[in-house]
Write a protein that holds these residues in place. Structure first.
Motif, short mmCIF file in Angstrom:
data_model
loop_
_atom_site.label_atom_id
_atom_site.label_comp_id
_atom_site.label_asym_id
_atom_site.label_seq_id
_atom_site.Cartn_x
_atom_site.Cartn_y
_atom_site.Cartn_z
N VAL A 194 42.62 -4.33 20.71
CA VAL A 194 41.49 -5.30 20.73
C VAL A 194 41.31 -6.11 19.63
N ILE A 195 41.11 -7.49 19.87
CA ILE A 195 41.34 -8.56 19.00
C ILE A 195 39.88 -8.65 18.04
N LEU A 196 40.17 -8.41 16.64
CA LEU A 196 39.20 -8.50 15.84
C LEU A 196 38.86 -9.89 15.04
N PHE A 197 39.80 -10.48 15.11
CA PHE A 197 39.74 -11.97 14.51
C PHE A 197 40.90 -12.82 15.30
N GLN A 198 40.43 -13.80 15.57
CA GLN A 198 41.49 -14.92 16.15
C GLN A 198 42.42 -15.50 15.11
N GLY A 199 43.43 -16.11 15.59
CA GLY A 199 44.26 -16.59 14.78
C GLY A 199 43.80 -17.70 13.79
N THR A 200 44.34 -17.62 12.43
CA THR A 200 44.21 -18.40 11.39
C THR A 200 44.87 -17.98 10.29
N GLY A 201 45.95 -18.88 9.83
CA GLY A 201 46.63 -18.71 8.62
C GLY A 201 47.75 -17.40 9.24
N TRP A 256 36.82 -8.35 4.83
CA TRP A 256 36.19 -8.06 6.21
C TRP A 256 34.81 -7.36 5.94
N ALA A 257 33.76 -8.02 6.20
CA ALA A 257 32.42 -7.36 5.83
C ALA A 257 31.51 -7.66 7.07
N GLU A 258 30.76 -6.78 7.77
CA GLU A 258 30.09 -7.09 8.72
C GLU A 258 30.73 -7.92 9.86
N ASP A 259 31.89 -7.62 10.35
CA ASP A 259 32.44 -8.26 11.33
C ASP A 259 32.64 -9.84 11.19
N GLN A 260 32.62 -10.27 9.80
CA GLN A 260 33.07 -11.34 9.27
C GLN A 260 34.15 -11.28 8.27
N LEU A 261 34.65 -12.60 8.07
CA LEU A 261 35.81 -12.54 6.99
C LEU A 261 35.26 -13.63 6.00
N ILE A 262 35.18 -13.09 4.75
CA ILE A 262 34.38 -13.92 3.58
C ILE A 262 35.43 -13.99 2.43
N ASP A 263 35.42 -15.28 1.84
CA ASP A 263 36.49 -15.64 0.99
C ASP A 263 36.32 -14.74 -0.24
N ALA A 264 37.46 -14.10 -0.59
CA ALA A 264 37.55 -13.51 -2.02
C ALA A 264 38.31 -14.07 -3.05
N ALA A 278 35.54 0.18 -5.31
CA ALA A 278 34.17 -0.07 -5.49
C ALA A 278 33.37 -0.06 -4.49
N THR A 279 33.57 -0.85 -3.40
CA THR A 279 32.72 -1.37 -2.50
C THR A 279 33.15 -1.01 -0.81
N ASN A 280 34.15 -0.34 -0.72
CA ASN A 280 34.91 0.48 0.59
C ASN A 280 35.03 -0.96 1.37
N GLU A 281 34.99 -2.25 0.92
CA GLU A 281 35.25 -3.11 1.86
C GLU A 281 36.85 -3.31 1.70
N LEU A 282 37.36 -3.80 3.07
CA LEU A 282 38.74 -4.33 3.26
C LEU A 282 38.94 -5.74 2.71
#
Length: 392
Positions: free
Chosen positions: A46-53, A79-87, A63-67
């Motif tokens: 199953v594709i979670l995220f399409q290609g980029t980088g 990876w938070a709530e089915d989005q990719l957020i810059d860290a 601390a947050t259990n986020e990937l």
């Protein structure tokens, strides 16, 4: 399920190719061929995220259990709530002049909840003209509490390894707890190990480094009778990924050159020589000789791999790998790895006191890493940027 946007591109020289990677040659991209995910044992993709980088590694924030997902370019995302957020954006300090350079390793400090520190492994930015032999560095950085972003101004270089060529950097980092870590380093590049770094245990090139991180300093854990005190294992060509299982065994996927891709199984206590460049796989290494079993070496000085495969059927370069305890693959757990070019997947598991490799099928090619999500999702990362989950 069809992996819609994954393309199969064969590099003539890249971080992952065993027989094709020659420092002195230019590389070209082959024409793309759309590929399928075709797995056995009722597994599918199953594709979670399409290609980029190019994502290639992921670590769960304690601390947050986020990937947190690591990209070769120097970008770090959550990876938070089915989005990719810059860290984090480390692109200004990371070298990407060559396909094998970039942000190569990332771990959270064992005491992250109190220190808010992470460890980074990357090829330092430099001039892309000429040989571009930038150093591989180990560094620390702090994460802003307020917005969960890496503070680039807090980066401090802890250790550097001079790279004689642009390729075979390794760079993977792995935390084994209690402030102890492993750092994989390639043989320094070119082909044929021209400086014999693999067999030099006084040089960090071609080794697995074992260190302690405390008070923003790194110190060796080992106390060997000879060689560099940071070196746990040596005789490696390009240990792209490795993992430690629940029995404290270290599984290393080492990229081959002419003939053999290999999986090594060693421990965290006894120093071992894995053979490169005297050996490739089980065989004596020769720049000119073909690939045949007549040259197999029985020298007890070296620790043999537990599994090798050749470059037939579209295979070119091993991508490790991680240990999974998912009972779908094995009742006692197993080491999952694949091939960069063919997209083939295997798992090695214990079978009545012997090791058994099981072919799981193909995910289409260009595999650069594996990971586990915060809810034990089995993830596969691709050169073209896709992140997929294998489900059953």
């Amino acid at each position: 399920m069809r992996l819609v946007s994954l393309v199969f591109l064969i590099l003539l020289s890249s971080i992952f190719t065993g027989c094709f990677a020659e420092e002195e040659n230019e590389f070209d991209w082959a024409d793309p061929i759309v590929s399928n995910c075709e797995l056995n044992y009722d597994l599918t993709c199953v594709i979670l995220f399409q290609g980029t980088g190019t994502p290639h590694h992921a670590v769960v924030n304690p601390a947050t259990n986020e990937l947190w997902i690591i990209y070769l370019s120097g970008i770090v995302k959550i990876w938070a709530e089915d989005q990719l957020i810059d860290a984090g954006d480390l692109t200004k300090i990371v070298n990407r002049c060559h396909t094998e350079q970039g942000l190569l390793g990332f771990v959270f400090d064992s005491n992250y909840n109190s220190t808010k520190q992470v460890l980074l492994s990357y090829v330092e930015n430099g001039d892309c003209e000429g040989k571009n032999t930038s150093d591989l560095v180990l560094a620390s950085a702090k994460v802003f509490d307020s917005d969960n972003v890496i503070d680039i101004d807090t980066i401090e270089i802890l250790k550097r390894v001079e790279q004689p060529y642009r390729n075979h950097n390794g760079g993977h980092l792995h935390s084994i707890g209690n402030g102890n870590y492993l750092w994989g380093i390639g043989d320094g590049g070119s082909s044929n190990d021209p400086d014999a770094n693999g067999q030099n245990d006084d040089d960090l090139l071609g080794s697995i480094v074992y260190f302690e991180f405390s008070d923003n300093q790194v110190n060796p854990v080992m106390n060997p009778d000879s060689g560099d005190s940071f070196i746990l294992h040596y005789g490696l060509r390009n240990p792209w990924k490795f993992d430690v299982d629940q029995y404290e065994r270290l599984w290393i996927a080492d990229v081959g050159q002419n003939c053999w891709e290999e999986v090594n199984l060693v421990d965290l206590e006894n120093k071992s020589n894995l053979g490169w460049s005297d050996k490739e796989g089980f065989s004596e290494f020769s720049e000119e000789d073909g690939c045949n079993e007549e040259t197999w070496s029985n020298d007890e000085e070296y620790t043999d791999p537990i599994f090798v495969y050749d470059h037939q059927n579209g295979n070119c370069s091993i991508t490790g790998g991680y240990w999974t305890n998912d009972p779908v693959f094995s009742d006692g757990g197993g080491f999952l790895f694949g091939d960069f070019c063919s997209g083939s997947l295997w798992i090695i598991s214990d079978n009545n006191d012997s090791w058994k490799e099981t072919y799981l099928g193909s995910v289409g090619g260009l595999i650069v890493g594996f990971g586990e999500g915060p809810n034990d999702e089995l993830l596969v990362f691709f050169w073209t940027g896709e992140i997929i989950q294998i489900i059953h």
